[in-house]
Design an enzyme around this catalytic site. Structure first.
Site, PDB file in Angstrom:
ATOM      1  N   ILE A   1      11.283 -11.255 -18.751  1.00  0.00           N
ATOM      2  CA  ILE A   1      11.635 -10.417 -19.840  1.00  0.00           C
ATOM      3  C   ILE A   1      12.877 -10.620 -20.541  1.00  0.00           C
ATOM      4  CG2 ILE A   1      12.336  -7.987 -19.970  1.00  0.00           C
ATOM      5  CD1 ILE A   1       9.467  -8.325 -19.719  1.00  0.00           C
TER       6      ILE A   1
ATOM      7  N   GLY B   1       2.725  -2.793   3.511  1.00  0.00           N
ATOM      8  CA  GLY B   1       3.586  -4.309   3.629  1.00  0.00           C
ATOM      9  C   GLY B   1       2.760  -5.400   3.844  1.00  0.00           C
TER      10      GLY B   1
ATOM     11  N   CYS C   1       0.795  -1.291  -0.062  1.00  0.00           N
ATOM     12  CA  CYS C   1       0.044   0.071  -0.002  1.00  0.00           C
ATOM     13  C   CYS C   1       0.946   1.273   0.189  1.00  0.00           C
ATOM     14  CB  CYS C   1      -1.066   0.024   1.177  1.00  0.00           C
ATOM     15  SG  CYS C   1      -1.872  -1.541   1.245  1.00  0.00           S
TER      16      CYS C   1
END
Length: 631
Positions: A291, A76, A2
């Site tokens: 990636i 967290g 958050c």
């Protein structure tokens, strides 16, 4: 995961405008797209942006105790919250939600500030104790979650997860700190004990700060630190067994979530180990993503594909191409301060890819720092062995002369680029290591600075931060000191900042099981030969994972998560490089020598030097100065 924010009046309990708190939380709304909350009382306002992970319906914040004597806003996860909750319930505490946030409130009520020692997780939180007129700010042991704060002219303390939250407050003065510019130019990031905006501070990893109304602003207190002062006497086989147990426990504790969960998979030792242990613990296919790059020498997708097939994961791949340089402004926005680690770009892309399918992703961050996995660790270890064999009176002039006269050949293969090695061997070990972690040498920085900048620095030198950390390290050997400094400076300042900002940019929670503090404490006790053996770092970890991963995954050369920026500055970014040396924000500061900057750009374009990373640094600094100070 958050975003948190708030205002606390230190002097008197002045009213706090809820709209002001909401303005701060709106600036970090990307950290919590699932909900928002503001709570105020005389002298205090707490704000929250929520990314729902645990107790989706009942974990709204700020959260208060029924009598409203305690209030908390929390960013967290506390991974052992169920265990702590059971202990508190046995002592008579009654819970109204199933969230880990409520454990903080009851834990504080039961144990006071000692409660933080019972929390296993990544967190930054602010807890208001109305009985003592105090606000308690806390950051997790390793610094996974950020927390910025500043005192403004009306006597209040403002805080937020990101700098951009503070910047919306009208009383925050925006003046650059030139010592932070020096730090950034040396390291490629602004360390945790500095900030580009003068007066803004970051609560350090493993620190708390208690603010008490009517008292002056206190200093942060450290509640945890890594130690390399002790050595395990256990047999290698026992160490392997303990390491696998700790890694398995760390991975499993981080797989608790009420939302879809997956993992980043690069095909390297660290992420592959995490995926292997996730697959062992999961009853369904682990969702993984990778990636790759359109430059073959940088692409690891084949290794990631192999690991994905081995553990039958639900695997997806995306390629980063030269056109991704267009993300520069996105990166600048999310980092606020200048950040020149070019792996931020592929990190953003892998987080973006993960967020399409999951809300939580486990990463392999932390193992290199804990188990000596970087090439610089091996160089430092081998260099110290050479220093111990050759007297200083011979070594310093010998290698100093070789370093001065050996040609600088950025274009040559690695084996022929010995100039920096010779120069490092001419130095003391700590000085050499402090220089090795930098990205722009002191000599180059001095060429780039104007006399005005040199004067403003008043002797401040970025490398001294590393030297001080190594000097004060609870350690036995030079390698211990180097790793300790990395964990205090590089890890929170670069690696964890990158992962936090890029994951939060897309509303993804990233969890780092290899940063479990018990795993870190175990690593700190390892004999050096269990960290580095021959030319291999992370020796014990690789041995321990041989039962899970093939040899060519475990023992192949480390590639790193890099981008082809040098070629970009000869192509699509050539104009940007020239502009930085002209009418840019940097030029308007009168801190940098424009001719020296122009020469660096010209030398790069002509192939005389590889200044790609330097140009990237200057470009990111330019964008930060523009955004933060409207230069």
């Amino acid at each position: 995961m958050c975003g948190i924010a708030g205002i606390f009046h230190l002097e008197t309990a002045k009213p706090v405008d809820p709209a002001r708190v909401r303005q701060i939380t709106d600036a970090i709304a990307h950290r919590g797209p699932d909900g928002a909350g503001v709570w105020t009382a005389p002298g205090v306002g707490l704000g929250h942006r929520r990314l729902s992970i645990i107790d989706l319906g009942g974990g709204a914040q700020p959260m208060l105790t029924p009598d409203e004597s305690l209030a908390v806003t929390f960013n967290g996860e506390i991974y052992n919250f169920a265990e702590v909750r059971r202990e508190l319930e046995a002592k008579g505490h009654r819970f109204r939600t199933d969230s880990d946030t409520e454990v903080i409130l009851h834990g504080y009520r039961q144990w006071g500030e000692d409660c933080v020692h019972r929390f296993d997780g990544m967190f930054a939180f602010a807890l208001l104790d109305r009985n003592t007129n105090a606000l308690w700010l806390v950051r997790d042991r390793l610094g996974v979650k950020p927390l910025h704060y500043a005192q403004v002219s009306d006597g209040s303390i403002i805080f937020a997860s990101e700098l951009k939250g503070l910047l919306v407050h009208p009383l925050l003065r925006r003046e650059p700190d030139v010592t932070a510019i020096e730090d950034y130019m040396a390291y490629g990031y602004v360390p945790d004990d500095a900030c580009l905006v003068a007066g803004v501070k970051k609560l350090g990893a493993g620190e708390t700060l208690r603010l008490v109304r009517g008292q002056p602003l206190a200093k942060p207190q450290r509640y945890w630190d890594i130690s390399f002062a002790d050595r395990s006497s256990a047999a290698p086989e026992a160490l392997e067994e303990e390491l696998v147990f700790l890694m398995r426990s760390a991975v499993r504790s981080r797989m608790v979530a009420d939302v879809p969960l997956g993992a980043f998979l690069s095909g390297g030792v660290d992420s592959s180990s995490v995926v292997a242990l996730m697959a062992e613990a999961s009853g369904q296919a682990v969702k993984t993503c990778t990636i790759g790059f359109d430059v073959a020498a940088l692409d690891e997708t084949a290794y990631a594909d192999r690991v994905a097939r081995r553990f039958a994961t639900d695997h997806r791949t995306r390629i980063v191409s030269s056109e991704d340089y267009g993300l520069i402004d996105t990166l600048a926005h999310h980092f606020d301060e200048p950040f020149a680690d070019t792996s931020a770009l592929p990190t953003y892309r892998v987080c973006e890819l993960a967020r399409e399918n999951v809300t939580v992703a486990l990463s392999g961050d932390g193992a290199d720092e804990a188990f000596a996995g970087y090439r610089r660790h091996r160089f430092q270890y081998q260099g110290e062995r050479i220093r111990s064999l050759i007297p200083d009176a011979v070594r310093k002039p010998l290698f100093g002369t070789l370093g001065r006269f050996y040609p600088k050949a950025d274009w040559a293969p690695q084996a022929f680029r010995a100039k920096s090695t010779f120069l490092e061997l001419a130095q003391d070990g700590d000085e050499a290591y402090a220089a090795s972690v930098g990205v722009t040498s002191r000599a180059m920085r001095q060429r780039l600075y104007t006399p005005a900048m040199t004067s403003a620095l008043a002797g401040h030198r970025a490398e001294d931060r590393y030297l001080n950390a190594m000097r004060d390290a609870p350690a036995r050997e030079p390698l211990d000191r180097a790793q300790y400094a990395d964990m205090k400076i590089w890890l929170p300042g670069d690696i964890l900042t990158k992962t936090d900002r890029m994951s939060m940019a897309v509303g993804l929670e990233a969890r780092e099981p290899l940063l479990d503090h018990r795993l870190m404490e175990f690593a700190g006790r390892l004999p050096v030969n269990q960290r580095i053996r021959g030319n291999s770092g992370k020796y014990l970890m690789k041995k321990a994972m041989e039962a899970y991963l093939p040899q060519d995954i475990l023992y192949r050369s480390k590639m790193g998560f890099v981008t082809p920026i040098s070629s970009w500055f000869k192509g699509p970014l050539a104009g940007e490089a020239s502009a930085v040396a002209g009418g840019s924000a940097i030029a308007r500061t009168d801190l940098f020598d424009l001719k020296a900057m122009g020469k660096a750009a010209a030398d790069h374009r002509s192939g005389l030097a590889d200044n790609g990373r330097l140009l990237w640094q200057l470009l990111m600094l330019d964008k930060a100065l523009t955004r933060l100070f409207s230069l």
